[in-house]
Design a protein around this motif. Structure first.
Motif, PDB file in Angstrom:
ATOM      1  N   TYR A 174       0.810  -1.207   0.000  1.00 43.76           N
ATOM      2  CA  TYR A 174       0.000   0.000   0.000  1.00 43.76           C
ATOM      3  C   TYR A 174       0.850   1.266   0.000  1.00 43.76           C
ATOM      4  N   ALA A 175       2.065   1.168  -0.513  1.00 48.38           N
ATOM      5  CA  ALA A 175       2.986   2.303  -0.448  1.00 48.38           C
ATOM      6  C   ALA A 175       2.409   3.539  -1.117  1.00 48.38           C
ATOM      7  N   LYS A 176       1.784   3.368  -2.285  1.00 51.09           N
ATOM      8  CA  LYS A 176       1.236   4.527  -3.006  1.00 51.09           C
ATOM      9  C   LYS A 176       0.118   5.182  -2.204  1.00 51.09           C
ATOM     10  N   GLU A 177      -0.793   4.354  -1.663  1.00 46.47           N
ATOM     11  CA  GLU A 177      -1.922   4.906  -0.917  1.00 46.47           C
ATOM     12  C   GLU A 177      -1.458   5.596   0.360  1.00 46.47           C
ATOM     13  N   ILE A 178      -0.473   5.020   1.029  1.00 50.69           N
ATOM     14  CA  ILE A 178       0.059   5.632   2.253  1.00 50.69           C
ATOM     15  C   ILE A 178       0.667   6.998   1.936  1.00 50.69           C
ATOM     16  N   VAL A 225     -12.994  10.930   2.935  1.00 50.98           N
ATOM     17  CA  VAL A 225     -12.887   9.613   3.560  1.00 50.98           C
ATOM     18  C   VAL A 225     -11.734   8.832   2.942  1.00 50.98           C
ATOM     19  N   MET A 226     -10.867   8.299   3.832  1.00 46.22           N
ATOM     20  CA  MET A 226      -9.722   7.496   3.399  1.00 46.22           C
ATOM     21  C   MET A 226      -9.696   6.223   4.254  1.00 46.22           C
ATOM     22  N   GLY A 227      -8.941   5.217   3.804  1.00 44.71           N
ATOM     23  CA  GLY A 227      -8.734   4.073   4.680  1.00 44.71           C
ATOM     24  C   GLY A 227      -8.920   2.720   4.037  1.00 44.71           C
ATOM     25  N   TRP A 228      -9.360   1.771   4.842  1.00 45.85           N
ATOM     26  CA  TRP A 228      -9.370   0.352   4.490  1.00 45.85           C
ATOM     27  C   TRP A 228     -10.596  -0.279   5.121  1.00 45.85           C
ATOM     28  N   GLN A 229     -11.378  -1.138   4.495  1.00 49.41           N
ATOM     29  CA  GLN A 229     -11.225  -1.451   3.105  1.00 49.41           C
ATOM     30  C   GLN A 229     -12.424  -0.936   2.335  1.00 49.41           C
ATOM     31  N   GLN A 230     -12.242  -0.722   1.058  1.00 50.37           N
ATOM     32  CA  GLN A 230     -13.194   0.057   0.269  1.00 50.37           C
ATOM     33  C   GLN A 230     -14.557  -0.604   0.131  1.00 50.37           C
ATOM     34  N   ASN A 231     -14.631  -1.930   0.096  1.00 51.04           N
ATOM     35  CA  ASN A 231     -15.925  -2.591  -0.111  1.00 51.04           C
ATOM     36  C   ASN A 231     -16.550  -3.070   1.192  1.00 51.04           C
ATOM     37  N   CYS A 232     -16.039  -2.546   2.326  1.00 48.22           N
ATOM     38  CA  CYS A 232     -16.622  -2.921   3.619  1.00 48.22           C
ATOM     39  C   CYS A 232     -16.750  -1.682   4.499  1.00 48.22           C
ATOM     40  N   CYS A 233     -15.810  -1.454   5.391  1.00 55.44           N
ATOM     41  CA  CYS A 233     -15.949  -0.372   6.368  1.00 55.44           C
ATOM     42  C   CYS A 233     -15.973   1.008   5.721  1.00 55.44           C
ATOM     43  N   ILE A 254      -8.103   4.946  -0.720  1.00 49.82           N
ATOM     44  CA  ILE A 254      -8.827   3.856  -0.056  1.00 49.82           C
ATOM     45  C   ILE A 254      -8.348   2.546  -0.638  1.00 49.82           C
ATOM     46  N   GLN A 255      -8.438   1.490   0.179  1.00 47.02           N
ATOM     47  CA  GLN A 255      -7.919   0.220  -0.290  1.00 47.02           C
ATOM     48  C   GLN A 255      -8.895  -0.918  -0.095  1.00 47.02           C
ATOM     49  N   GLY A 256      -8.701  -1.960  -0.900  1.00 42.24           N
ATOM     50  CA  GLY A 256      -9.495  -3.178  -0.791  1.00 42.24           C
ATOM     51  C   GLY A 256      -8.793  -4.210   0.058  1.00 42.24           C
ATOM     52  N   GLY A 257      -9.352  -5.402   0.124  1.00 40.59           N
ATOM     53  CA  GLY A 257      -8.806  -6.434   0.998  1.00 40.59           C
ATOM     54  C   GLY A 257      -7.964  -7.461   0.287  1.00 40.59           C
ATOM     55  N   VAL A 258      -7.475  -7.162  -0.918  1.00 36.10           N
ATOM     56  CA  VAL A 258      -6.684  -8.117  -1.679  1.00 36.10           C
ATOM     57  C   VAL A 258      -5.206  -7.787  -1.506  1.00 36.10           C
ATOM     58  N   ILE A 259      -4.512  -8.626  -0.771  1.00 33.82           N
ATOM     59  CA  ILE A 259      -3.104  -8.368  -0.474  1.00 33.82           C
ATOM     60  C   ILE A 259      -2.224  -8.912  -1.604  1.00 33.82           C
ATOM     61  N   TRP A 260      -1.218  -8.157  -1.938  1.00 30.45           N
ATOM     62  CA  TRP A 260      -0.192  -8.529  -2.916  1.00 30.45           C
ATOM     63  C   TRP A 260      -0.645  -8.413  -4.369  1.00 30.45           C
ATOM     64  N   ASP A 261      -1.859  -8.060  -4.645  1.00 30.80           N
ATOM     65  CA  ASP A 261      -2.313  -7.962  -6.029  1.00 30.80           C
ATOM     66  C   ASP A 261      -3.182  -6.728  -6.198  1.00 30.80           C
ATOM     67  N   GLN A 262      -2.552  -5.588  -6.431  1.00 29.81           N
ATOM     68  CA  GLN A 262      -3.286  -4.335  -6.495  1.00 29.81           C
ATOM     69  C   GLN A 262      -4.293  -4.307  -7.643  1.00 29.81           C
ATOM     70  N   GLY A 263      -3.992  -4.979  -8.747  1.00 34.66           N
ATOM     71  CA  GLY A 263      -4.905  -4.982  -9.873  1.00 34.66           C
ATOM     72  C   GLY A 263      -6.264  -5.533  -9.500  1.00 34.66           C
ATOM     73  N   ARG A 264      -6.290  -6.553  -8.673  1.00 32.92           N
ATOM     74  CA  ARG A 264      -7.553  -7.187  -8.295  1.00 32.92           C
ATOM     75  C   ARG A 264      -8.364  -6.328  -7.333  1.00 32.92           C
ATOM     76  N   VAL A 265      -7.718  -5.403  -6.665  1.00 29.95           N
ATOM     77  CA  VAL A 265      -8.448  -4.495  -5.770  1.00 29.95           C
ATOM     78  C   VAL A 265      -9.519  -3.742  -6.555  1.00 29.95           C
ATOM     79  N   TYR A 266      -9.146  -3.243  -7.715  1.00 34.46           N
ATOM     80  CA  TYR A 266     -10.078  -2.475  -8.522  1.00 34.46           C
ATOM     81  C   TYR A 266     -11.140  -3.377  -9.147  1.00 34.46           C
ATOM     82  N   GLU A 267     -10.778  -4.596  -9.485  1.00 32.67           N
ATOM     83  CA  GLU A 267     -11.729  -5.523 -10.088  1.00 32.67           C
ATOM     84  C   GLU A 267     -12.782  -5.966  -9.086  1.00 32.67           C
TER      85      GLU A 267
END
Length: 226
Positions: free
Chosen positions: A74-78, A151-159, A181-194
């Protein structure tokens, strides 16, 4: 919850035909709304559940490796969230650090907690998905005259999504970006958006009072001077 008519309510009413001048206080026969200056937005920033891991005193090496994984992922988002927080501190905009926790102190990751400024930060513990459910967040924001939320934070499709949903229902205007904001998919940023991204984007498109900007630098806190 905002039940009193605002300038925005009145002007929107004129557009859609549902507004009424009679519902607003009058000064010398002229609506106070029209007689007074334009309403100034007042912003606050919410950091939602960016806590990731609890420190394991029994295995500090494993903790360090786990936390480093999140930080690298999450370096970019941080970095982007850090810029928003620095702007908030500079402008005196209130920041609410929200954790899903029973503790009385923040467990937000140090990568963001280092921006903490006691002059304009509050800490809030929650037990539910939404930062508004069974908490004093709405009361805190109302007392400070806050109308608009970033609003910022984790994770985008829940909290994050539940918090945004409640904020819109309570009458706040909400701004966010996938850059903060971020999703709950670790190690695969592409899938966060999907996965989470499409769900959140569709919800935002169907909901009033929520703006999803393509680039975090378009967030009002970074585009408006104070």
């Amino acid at each position: 919850m905002r039940n009193n008519p605002t300038r925005r309510d009145f002007l929107e009413g004129l557009i859609n035909g549902s507004g009424t001048v009679a519902s607003l206080p009058l000064i010398n026969g002229v609506s106070q709304l029209l007689a007074s200056p334009a309403e100034e937005e007042k912003y606050a920033v919410l950091i939602i559940d960016f806590q990731f891991t609890e420190k394991d005193e029994h295995d500090p090496d494993e903790y360090a490796a786990s936390r480093m994984g999140y930080i690298l992922n999450y370096a970019k988002e941080i970095k982007n969230m850090g810029e928003v927080l620095k702007a908030a501190n500079k402008k005196g905009i209130h920041v609410v650090d929200v954790n899903i926790s029973e503790g009385s102190e923040s467990t937000t990751d140090p990568a963001l907690r280092r921006f903490h400024n006691p002059k304009n930060w509050s800490y809030l513990a929650k037990q539910q998905y939404s930062a508004f459910e069974e908490t004093s967040l709405d009361k805190l924001l109302t007392e400070k005259g806050i109308t608009d939320l970033i609003v910022m934070g984790w994770q985008q499709n829940c909290c994050v999504m539940h918090t945004i949903d409640d904020a819109a229902k309570l009458g706040y205007r909400v701004f966010t970006s996938f850059d903060v904001i971020q999703g709950g998919v670790i190690w695969d940023q592409g899938r966060v958006y999907e996965m989470g991204g499409d769900k959140l984007r569709k919800y935002i498109q169907e909901t009033k009072n929520i703006t999803l900007v393509d680039n975090y630098k378009q967030l009002p806190i970074l585009t408006e001077s104070k």
